[in-house]
Design a protein around this motif. Structure first.
Motif: not given
Length: 447
Positions: A241-242, A244-253, A260-266, A270-271
């Protein structure tokens, strides 16, 4: 306190012994003096004067009515009357102890001469014979009291020493237990207190202490193992999860924020599922003991089987009327987990049966799937252990369902195992019947 009590008791015994010894010696001297006096009276000549006694230690005097010494033995010559007054007519024989300043006490037997002899020898004037013996040195010098006092002190010292040795021998196991308990820490619960032989209270205390340490050691090891597995299971999804979130912040375009949000929710789900299952297992293990209630396993199995309307059909076969003492909610959870697991791996049917076997209730959940290899039959009950087929059929599973079932069975003083079967996997839950639950355990379930 023991020394003081023993000294008091032995002092009382010593005083009684001193009085008994004195009375015994005095009685012997009185009787001996009486014999000498009567023999002396019997040996009187025609003039009324008896011959001197042969034993020089005997003090014998013949006195008249005015208490004057008429004749005396060699030892009593020149001495005043051994005693006074003369015995009367009604009491012709008297025993006395006379003590004068600066002299040893004398044990005296006073015998009044018979009236016949008085008329014969002295014209009826009353006469008496005083026969005495000086007290022995044992009594006169207080040696008897000294010897008894020394004996009392020696016996008190011996009694105190014996009591101290006995108490030390009795309390030595307690000291050993205390010293060993001081060495035991939460970092090392493998130590055990020394257990003496026998069935006394100290041995029972050591045995109970070792049982407690064994349970604590087992509980701490389980908690450490459980915590390490939980951290390992949560570390992987949280790390993903971390990332994916860092990747979304670094590569916004280049990333889709909604994906990313759907993956984070899944991942979060699970957690959350892992944490919920973990809390359920911990609650069964560590919750306060609950008051058990009668649970009809047959009716419970029918209800759970009827509730499984999705997936492979579940058939209930209730062979006996079986009632146990337990926690209905926890037992429902066990049946639900077993049935869900069986439906996941079955090909066409799941069968749940309830029957009696001696003093146990037996609940069997059987599926017609591929079964479980013998080497994996115990591993499936370990937390977070998921076999390859289980991960393929239920990727979102946490691997805690069967572990929770095993913990619940243990809390109900039962067992849950995978046993041999001609087809599929056969889970067998064995629980003690109501009448078979021990009195101390039947009132409350262990945690």
């Amino acid at each position: 306190m023991s020394a003081v009590l023993s000294l008091m008791v032995l002092t009382v015994i010593g005083v009684g012994l001193d009085l008994a010894a004195r009375n015994r010696i005095h009685s012997h001297l009185f009787i001996d003096a009486q014999r000498v006096a009567t023999d002396w009276i019997a040996s009187m000549g025609p003039d009324g004067i008896p011959p001197p006694p042969a034993a020089p230690e005997n003090l014998v005097q013949l006195v008249d009515s005015r208490n004057r010494v008429i004749t005396a033995s060699r030892g009593a010559t020149g001495r005043p009357p051994l005693t006074s007054p003369m015995p009367g007519d009604q009491d012709r024989l008297q025993y006395r102890i006379e003590c004068r300043d600066g002299e040893r006490c004398v044990v005296v037997t006073a015998v009044r001469v018979l009236p016949v002899q008085s008329r014969l020898f002295w014209n009826g004037e009353p006469h008496a014979v005083y026969s005495g013996r000086a007290e022995p040195a044992l009594l006169a010098t207080r040696r008897l009291e000294l010897f008894i006092a020394i004996g009392v002190l020696l016996m008190t010292a011996g009694w105190t020493w014996a009591s101290w040795r006995s108490a030390g021998r009795t309390l030595r196991p307690v000291r050993d237990i205390r010293e060993k308990v001081e060495e035991i820490t939460v970092c090392d619960l493998s130590l055990r207190v020394p257990q003496p032989r026998g069935r006394d209270e100290i041995a029972e205390l050591a045995r109970a202490s070792n049982d407690l340490l064994e349970r604590l050691d087992s509980s701490v090891r389980q908690q450490r193992h459980f915590a390490s597995m939980v951290s390992h299971e949560l570390r992987t999804p949280l790390a993903g999860l971390r990332t994916q979130l860092e990747e979304a912040l670094l590569y916004r375009d280049d990333t889709d924020p909604y994906e990313t949000l759907r993956t984070a929710v899944r991942t979060t789900e699970r957690c959350q599922a892992i944490i919920n299952e973990m809390l359920a297992v911990a609650r069964v293990r560590t919750a306060a003991a609950a008051e058990p209630e009668p649970v009809d396993l047959g009716a419970l199995a029918r209800e759970e089987a009827a509730a499984r309307t999705d997936g492979v059909p579940v058939r209930a076969e209730i062979r006996d009327d079986v009632t146990i003492l337990g926690n209905r909610v926890q037992l429902c959870g066990v049946l639900t987990n077993l049935l869900v697991n069986a439906q996941r791996h079955a090909h066409s049917e799941v069968e749940v049966s309830v029957e009696r076997a001696g003093d146990e209730a037996v609940v069997t959940v059987l599926d017609d799937g591929d079964g479980i290899a013998p080497e994996d039959r115990e591993r499936v009950f370990e937390p977070f252990v998921r076999l390859k087929d289980g991960r393929r059929r239920d990727p979102k599973g946490t691997g805690l369902g069967l572990a929770l079932c095993r913990v619940t069975a243990d809390a109900h003083h039962g067992t849950l195992r995978v046993e041999d079967s001609p087809r599929g996997a056969r889970f067998v839950l064995r629980l003690p019947l109501s009448a078979a639950v021990p009195a101390a355990e039947g009132r409350r379930l262990s945690c």
